[in-house]
Structures are given as structure tokens and as C-alpha cells.
Design an enzyme around this catalytic site. Sequence first.
Site, PDB file in Angstrom:
ATOM      1  N   GLY A 160      35.540   0.211  80.134  1.00  0.00           N
ATOM      2  CA  GLY A 160      35.698   1.380  79.338  1.00  0.00           C
ATOM      3  C   GLY A 160      36.983   1.752  78.863  1.00  0.00           C
ATOM      4  O   GLY A 160      37.396   1.877  77.549  1.00  0.00           O
ATOM      5  N   CYS A 180      30.725   6.130  87.737  1.00  0.00           N
ATOM      6  CA  CYS A 180      29.994   6.325  86.353  1.00  0.00           C
ATOM      7  C   CYS A 180      28.898   5.512  86.314  1.00  0.00           C
ATOM      8  O   CYS A 180      28.006   5.981  85.602  1.00  0.00           O
ATOM      9  CB  CYS A 180      30.812   5.725  85.116  1.00  0.00           C
ATOM     10  SG  CYS A 180      32.431   6.770  84.631  1.00  0.00           S
ATOM     11  N   CYS A 197      18.327   6.216  96.109  1.00  0.00           N
ATOM     12  CA  CYS A 197      18.923   6.753  94.885  1.00  0.00           C
ATOM     13  C   CYS A 197      19.027   5.765  93.597  1.00  0.00           C
ATOM     14  O   CYS A 197      18.299   4.718  93.923  1.00  0.00           O
ATOM     15  CB  CYS A 197      20.131   7.570  94.947  1.00  0.00           C
ATOM     16  SG  CYS A 197      21.494   6.423  95.558  1.00  0.00           S
TER      17      CYS A 197
END
Length: 475
Positions: A138, A285, A433
Amino acid sequence: MPKIALPTPLRPYAGGRDAVDAAGATVGEVLAELTAQHPTLQRHLFDEAGRLRSFVNVYKGDEDVRFLQGPATPLQEHDTLFIVPSIAGGAPTTEETAPALSHDEIRRYSRHLIIPEVGLSGQRKLKGAKVLCVGAGGLGSPLSLYLAAAGVGTLGIVDFDVVDDSNLQRQILHGTRDVGRKKLVSAEERLRDINPHVRVVPHETRLSSANALEILRDYDVIADGTDNFPTRYLVNDACVLLGKPNVYASIYRFEGQASVFFAEKGPCYRCLYREPPPPGLVPSCAEGGVLGILPGLLGVIQATETVKLILGIGEPLIGRLLLVDALGLQFRELKLRKDPDCVLCGPHATQRTLIDYDQFCGIGPADPGSTTDMTVEELKAKLDRGDAFVLLDVREPHEVEIAAIPGAVHIPLRQLPEHLDRLDPAEDLVVHCKMGPRSARAVKLLREAGFTRARNLTGGIDAWAERIDPSVPRY
Ligand SMILES: [Zn+2]
């Protein structure tokens, strides 16, 4: 015979060579032999009294010889000495050593050349500069695209990843046709198209304590585009040890930070954050998400700072932490001070080598016989056997909407402490999760509350979708 590796600014004084063989049994003898072969190097390396100049460091392997036995440090046949000069005023290339521009380059960079602060000499400095981007993701995308376009002559990129569909929302260096290709291959192709005058140096590796000094020492400026704490501390420490500026940025959801850590002139990352947060406390992220445009904003700030450092113009972000909030569109600035007790850059610094950063960040190797962890294969076997247990999903409701494992009980991690009464400590409990960090925290919390049979599903629903049930979408 021992070898001496020379940095770019010194090569013109050694007939353009990047390394010289020099006989000798100690660092002092080998350096004397070097200056005997190339007398003009003498004044660049030594002062009038014959002492090594204070801005020149000599490394044997990855150790600064000042912390070994100085000039008396013994050398073996196959040892390599590295001469690492500091970068004065952030300008790595001097007027005399900067390469000339071709007519093509003059046309290409004309909008730079007519700015007095850049001009022909600045553009030549850019051409002579070597910048290392850690990560082609990114932040690394806008960073490397703009640095290539601006004419930074040598652009190193460290990455070992493959382009994935989920990267394309923000990693604009790569396109849809690159999915499945190595990021380095895709990056090199794109950067060469933007500017064929730039030399792209791919480093296909995971940066580690074993290779960081070796890779970083060739570059003038390091731009850190990593997304994890071990690598961030590794890059910081290596930059401090090598005396290089570290142009830093990090991003999360709608917020970002940027600074320039340059220990010679200001604080380092360790002065700001002495220790990393415990694993899982700050989501990555991949776990917490990021607005795709945000790395664009922060990566461009990194590119701006990098170019300023090379040109030696403006006020660099040294000693300042820029906080960017995209939702409020606010830019705030905090003053950063050098920590007098910094183990790395303080006056009583104790750390002179790289350490084990996974251990420093509390990330241990996966324990296959763990009583607190469970793989997705073990979970599948448990379900197939019809074992009695509760599968607990601690993700947020909007994530459950995207994908879920059938039969799971859903209690978001942040609500878990007040909903413990919904669970039975006598029952087997498997917690998941998205990728594992939040459920690891949930298991810790549950075990402390007496749920000793709670286990964490490593890799989370993402590993489940990848390895067990492809009908579950990955996000
Ligand atoms: Zn420090």
C-alpha cells in the site's frame, strides 16, 4: 586477502571500483594498504592527525569496528570491511560525483529543472541517489511510483509477496492482470514503464536480522512501508546502526502517521515507542481494514520527504510526528524528542547489533503441540467426529455478515467481558476471529476468567476458507 567495499561517494577516488582487495591482518593495516593503493582516498577517510574521520564508520561484517577493537580488530582472509560514511545534510551525492543528464532526461525532467530549488544540480543528485522501499504494498506503491517518476536513479524494493485480489483496492503499483505474480516482478515492470532511466533493484526476501544491514547499507535513504512491528523495529534499528535516514509511515483504517527518523539529527522510532504493543493489541490492516486511499496519502508524504532529503531542501519531518485523520481531514503535528535513555540512539546506547525482532515483539514460533491453539484441520476433525464443544466467533457483526462458520456463537471481542455468563467453563471452547490475533486475546481473557478449556483457532476463518471450506468467502 580481505576486501573493502566502498560506498558510491568514495568510488571516484578508487578508479570507480566498488570494492578493493587489500592485504593486512588488522583493520588498520588493511585501511593503510587501501590508501597506499589509492592516495586520494586518504583525506576523505582520515583527518590530519591520521584518525578515521568521525563521519566515516567502518564495519567488519555487520559490526562497527569501534565496538570491536578499532584499528587493531583482526581480519581473516575472506573478511569484508564496509566503509559507511554518514550522509551530510541529507545529500548523498556531491556536486562533483552526481551523474550527468542525457538530452532525453533533460526533456523528461524539465518541470523539475525550472524550479530553482531543484534545477540541474538537484536533478543530478536525484539521479545519483539510491532509495530502498521496504515493501511493495500500500505505502510502497505511491512511494515507488513517484520516486521513479521523479528520477531517483536507483530504487531498491524489498518484497517476497505475491499479488492477491485483496491488494488491488490500494496497491496501485499492481493491476488485475498481475494477480498471482510476484509483487517484485509486477513492480519492476510498472516502474520501468514509468521511467526507463531508473535502475530497479529487486530484493526478493523477507527482511531479517541476518540480511538487513547487508541490504540497507547500499542505500542513501530507507523508506519504510512495512505493516508489522518486527520489521518496523528491524528497519529502525538497522537505519540507526548504519546512520541512514528512515522515512516512516503507518496506516490503519482512516488514520496515518508519518515522520523521518534520523538518529544523527533527531529521535529514532525507539525514542517514540520504546517497546512494541503486545501481539494482537493493535490489529493489522488485514485484520482491522484500511481505507484504500489512505496509503496513497501517506506514501506520497514519504515520497516528498525522501526527495527533500536527497535534495537537502525544506524542513524535513525530523523530530516531528505528522498525524493524518482522513475522516476529519485533519493534519496534526506532534513534537518528538530524542529519548535520553534510548538503547539504540541515546548517549548510553547499549544495543549495537540487530536482535531477534519476533521475540522482541512477543511473537513466538507456532507450537504444534500447544494446548491453547488449534488448527483448522483439527477443528474440521472435531466437527466430523461430532465432539461436544462451542465454537465462539469474536469478530464484529459486519464481518459476520460477510462470512461465517455455521453453528458458531457470536460475541464480539469488545463485548466478551460482560457476556461471559453466556458461556460454560466446563465446556470445550474453540474461539476464532478473521486471522487469529483477536481470538488469541479472547482466549487469554477467557483462561484468566477460569475458562481453562478455551482454545484459539490459528489462522481464523481465513484459514478455514482457504484450507477447509472454499464456499466461505475470504475477505
Ligand atoms: Zn532512539
